[in-house]
Scaffold this motif. Structure first.
Motif, PDB file in Angstrom:
ATOM      1  N   MET A 198      41.958  32.081  29.096  1.00  9.10           N
ATOM      2  CA  MET A 198      41.051  31.107  29.693  1.00  9.10           C
ATOM      3  C   MET A 198      40.983  29.893  28.784  1.00  9.10           C
ATOM      4  N   LEU A 199      41.003  28.712  29.358  1.00 11.00           N
ATOM      5  CA  LEU A 199      40.710  27.477  28.636  1.00 11.00           C
ATOM      6  C   LEU A 199      39.360  26.976  29.123  1.00 11.00           C
ATOM      7  N   ALA A 200      38.503  26.589  28.183  1.00 11.78           N
ATOM      8  CA  ALA A 200      37.135  26.228  28.548  1.00 11.78           C
ATOM      9  C   ALA A 200      36.689  24.981  27.812  1.00 11.78           C
ATOM     10  N   CYS A 201      35.949  24.154  28.504  1.00 14.88           N
ATOM     11  CA  CYS A 201      35.204  23.048  27.914  1.00 14.88           C
ATOM     12  C   CYS A 201      33.893  22.956  28.695  1.00 14.88           C
ATOM     13  N   PRO A 202      32.938  22.144  28.292  1.00 11.26           N
ATOM     14  CA  PRO A 202      31.660  22.131  29.010  1.00 11.26           C
ATOM     15  C   PRO A 202      31.777  21.795  30.496  1.00 11.26           C
ATOM     16  N   GLU A 203      32.808  21.052  30.891  1.00  7.67           N
ATOM     17  CA  GLU A 203      32.922  20.623  32.291  1.00  7.67           C
ATOM     18  C   GLU A 203      33.824  21.496  33.150  1.00  7.67           C
ATOM     19  N   LEU A 204      34.597  22.400  32.535  1.00  9.86           N
ATOM     20  CA  LEU A 204      35.603  23.125  33.318  1.00  9.86           C
ATOM     21  C   LEU A 204      36.057  24.385  32.581  1.00  9.86           C
ATOM     22  N   ARG A 205      36.300  25.452  33.352  1.00 13.58           N
ATOM     23  CA  ARG A 205      36.974  26.637  32.839  1.00 13.58           C
ATOM     24  C   ARG A 205      38.148  26.925  33.765  1.00 13.58           C
ATOM     25  N   VAL A 206      39.304  27.229  33.165  1.00 12.18           N
ATOM     26  CA  VAL A 206      40.493  27.511  33.961  1.00 12.18           C
ATOM     27  C   VAL A 206      41.187  28.756  33.430  1.00 12.18           C
ATOM     28  N   VAL A 207      41.799  29.513  34.336  1.00 13.43           N
ATOM     29  CA  VAL A 207      42.589  30.693  33.984  1.00 13.43           C
ATOM     30  C   VAL A 207      43.958  30.542  34.629  1.00 13.43           C
ATOM     31  N   PRO A 208      45.033  30.396  33.837  1.00  9.47           N
ATOM     32  CA  PRO A 208      46.373  30.400  34.424  1.00  9.47           C
ATOM     33  C   PRO A 208      46.838  31.832  34.661  1.00  9.47           C
ATOM     34  N   VAL A 209      47.271  32.137  35.876  1.00  8.45           N
ATOM     35  CA  VAL A 209      47.705  33.502  36.204  1.00  8.45           C
ATOM     36  C   VAL A 209      49.048  33.799  35.548  1.00  8.45           C
ATOM     37  N   THR A 210      49.988  32.870  35.615  1.00  7.31           N
ATOM     38  CA  THR A 210      51.227  32.978  34.841  1.00  7.31           C
ATOM     39  C   THR A 210      51.091  32.008  33.675  1.00  7.31           C
ATOM     40  N   VAL A 211      51.632  32.384  32.508  1.00  2.00           N
ATOM     41  CA  VAL A 211      51.290  31.617  31.298  1.00  2.00           C
ATOM     42  C   VAL A 211      52.542  31.041  30.639  1.00  2.00           C
TER      43      VAL A 211
ATOM     44  N   ASP B 213      35.827  43.141  46.679  1.00  2.00           N
ATOM     45  CA  ASP B 213      35.184  43.674  45.474  1.00  2.00           C
ATOM     46  C   ASP B 213      33.768  43.141  45.284  1.00  2.00           C
ATOM     47  N   GLY B 214      33.377  42.176  46.110  1.00  2.00           N
ATOM     48  CA  GLY B 214      32.033  41.622  46.021  1.00  2.00           C
ATOM     49  C   GLY B 214      31.927  40.327  45.245  1.00  2.00           C
ATOM     50  N   PHE B 215      33.064  39.734  44.870  1.00  2.00           N
ATOM     51  CA  PHE B 215      33.032  38.481  44.121  1.00  2.00           C
ATOM     52  C   PHE B 215      32.898  37.285  45.054  1.00  2.00           C
ATOM     53  N   ALA B 216      32.252  36.227  44.528  1.00  2.00           N
ATOM     54  CA  ALA B 216      32.131  34.968  45.266  1.00  2.00           C
ATOM     55  C   ALA B 216      33.382  34.145  45.003  1.00  2.00           C
ATOM     56  N   VAL B 217      34.287  34.100  45.978  1.00  2.00           N
ATOM     57  CA  VAL B 217      35.600  33.480  45.793  1.00  2.00           C
ATOM     58  C   VAL B 217      35.847  32.490  46.915  1.00  2.00           C
ATOM     59  N   THR B 218      36.349  31.316  46.546  1.00  2.00           N
ATOM     60  CA  THR B 218      36.754  30.319  47.534  1.00  2.00           C
ATOM     61  C   THR B 218      38.207  29.940  47.292  1.00  2.00           C
ATOM     62  N   GLY B 219      38.862  29.443  48.341  1.00  2.00           N
ATOM     63  CA  GLY B 219      40.236  29.004  48.207  1.00  2.00           C
ATOM     64  C   GLY B 219      41.095  29.548  49.344  1.00  2.00           C
ATOM     65  N   PRO B 220      42.395  29.256  49.281  1.00  4.50           N
ATOM     66  CA  PRO B 220      43.049  28.475  48.246  1.00  4.50           C
ATOM     67  C   PRO B 220      42.729  26.988  48.351  1.00  4.50           C
ATOM     68  N   TRP B 221      42.394  26.399  47.192  1.00  3.35           N
ATOM     69  CA  TRP B 221      42.056  24.982  47.121  1.00  3.35           C
ATOM     70  C   TRP B 221      43.327  24.143  46.941  1.00  3.35           C
TER      71      TRP B 221
ATOM     72  N   THR C 188      38.108  17.375  40.735  1.00  2.97           N
ATOM     73  CA  THR C 188      37.209  16.228  40.732  1.00  2.97           C
ATOM     74  C   THR C 188      35.796  16.692  40.371  1.00  2.97           C
ATOM     75  N   PRO C 189      34.933  15.805  39.876  1.00  3.45           N
ATOM     76  CA  PRO C 189      33.575  16.247  39.517  1.00  3.45           C
ATOM     77  C   PRO C 189      32.816  16.942  40.647  1.00  3.45           C
ATOM     78  N   PRO C 190      32.827  16.423  41.894  1.00  3.40           N
ATOM     79  CA  PRO C 190      32.103  17.144  42.952  1.00  3.40           C
ATOM     80  C   PRO C 190      32.677  18.535  43.217  1.00  3.40           C
ATOM     81  N   ALA C 191      34.009  18.662  43.142  1.00  2.00           N
ATOM     82  CA  ALA C 191      34.626  19.974  43.377  1.00  2.00           C
ATOM     83  C   ALA C 191      34.273  20.944  42.262  1.00  2.00           C
ATOM     84  N   ARG C 192      34.306  20.485  41.014  1.00  2.00           N
ATOM     85  CA  ARG C 192      34.024  21.372  39.884  1.00  2.00           C
ATOM     86  C   ARG C 192      32.604  21.924  39.926  1.00  2.00           C
ATOM     87  N   ALA C 193      31.697  21.209  40.542  1.00  2.00           N
ATOM     88  CA  ALA C 193      30.313  21.672  40.626  1.00  2.00           C
ATOM     89  C   ALA C 193      30.170  22.901  41.521  1.00  2.00           C
ATOM     90  N   ARG C 194      31.214  23.236  42.265  1.00  2.00           N
ATOM     91  CA  ARG C 194      31.137  24.323  43.244  1.00  2.00           C
ATOM     92  C   ARG C 194      31.694  25.652  42.728  1.00  2.00           C
TER      93      ARG C 194
END
Length: 330
Positions: A151-164, A235-243, A250-256
């Motif tokens: 995972m890469l993280a900063c205050p505005e965004l967290r991302v997980v690359p599935v293939t690395v 599994d009960g997770f809150a998941v959206t996509g594929p985006w 974008t900032p509005p998208a990241r807020a979701r």
């Protein structure tokens, strides 16, 4: 190891010819007083003494008492003196030895978490190192090979690359529904345990332009990604996509959402490093210990010039402190 105010961390040496020694000293100067985390370095005392006052220590109690006045070091000697900007594979055993020492300290509960300075994959490979990078080596040392997730993280965004760390062509060929599901489950568990997010929201990126445009630009969204989203929702997770990948950062998208699951390395890392290169942190999920790292490399081209920015290392130390405290409170 936390005394209620200061958390003790282990910070690895990294490649001694890179900027690790400089940013380590800068981080020590920034944290040596106050109530932020303290750290001990398994590393070469002579190397570090060129950048800060150093004290060899034998245990964590001594390291904690020394930290306000000197950089505490658990000696791991180099084979040859390091020259800034001139990596030497002869020092590979000390580089990996520093990593292993930090892992063992964390496993034994002598430190609350470990933070790793940058290494050179090429330098280690020249010495016979069999792993693609830190992440896979840490998983093997912890006995959980195959369960690790970056995972890469900063205050505005967290991302997980599935293939690395594979070529783009290989990433496209190797992407599977099972891997997306595994990364999603691991990321959600980490957000709950280590980031104190009770109900994490996962956004899953498409692979193709416009997320395939209904199959016109590729069908992986229907054949690979869609089934993974369905499984995570089951599994009960809150998941959206594929985006659509070109609009989800974008900032509005990241807020979701709380984390974005991305299909390949650069799809994840380009937006995060664009948003906050200095504050980005690499986090390894799926380990029994907390591990963070700066989101940059060894920077051999500027090593020894006194211009290296310690911001990402400081962010990694502070995030490791936060994660360890959250995990301890869980």
């Amino acid at each position: 190891m936390t005394d209620g105010r200061r958390t003790m961390l282990a910070l690895t040496m990294g490649d001694p010819a890179g900027i690790g020694p400089e940013i380590t000293a800068a981080a020590w100067r920034a944290l040596r007083v106050g109530d932020g985390p303290a750290f001990v370095v398994p590393g070469d005392a002579a190397l570090l003494s060129a950048h800060a006052p150093v004290r060899a220590v034998s245990d964590m109690a001594e390291a904690a008492s020394v930290f306000p006045d000197a950089l505490p070091v658990l000696p791991v000697d180099l084979v040859r003196p390091a020259l800034p900007g001139q990596p030497d594979s002869a020092n590979a055993p000390a580089i990996t030895g520093s990593i292993e020492r930090a892992v063992r300290l964390a496993q034994a509960g002598q430190v609350a978490a470990m933070v790793t300075n940058p290494i050179s994959k090429l330098v280690l490979k020249q010495a016979g190192f069999p792993h693609p990078g830190h992440t896979e080596y840490l998983a093997e040392l912890c006995g959980v090979a195959g369960q690790e997730v970056m995972m890469l993280a900063c205050p505005e965004l967290r991302v997980v690359p599935v293939t690395v760390h594979v070529s783009l062509r290989r990433a496209l060929d190797s992407l599977t529904t099972a891997d997306i599901v595994r990364c999603g489950r691991t990321a959600a568990a980490a957000l709950r345990r280590d980031f104190a997010i009770a109900s994490p929201r996962l956004a899953v990126a498409g692979l193709n332009p416009h997320a395939g445009e209904g199959g016109v630009m590729g069908d992986e969204e229907q054949t690979i990604i869609g089934p993974a989203i369905a499984a995570l929702r089951a599994d009960g997770f809150a998941v959206t996509g594929p985006w659509p990948p070109d609009t989800m950062f974008t900032p509005p998208a990241r807020a979701r959402y709380d984390v974005a699951l991305c299909m390949y390395h650069d799809q994840a890392l380009i937006p995060l490093k664009t948003i906050d290169m200095a504050g980005g942190v690499n986090v390894t999920l799926g380990l029994p210990i907390v591990r963070t790292s700066p989101d940059h490399g060894t920077a051999f081209d500027i090593a020894g010039q006194g211009v290296a920015d310690p911001s990402s290392l400081l962010a990694a130390l502070r995030l490791a402190d936060d994660m360890a405290r959250n995990r301890g409170a869980a």
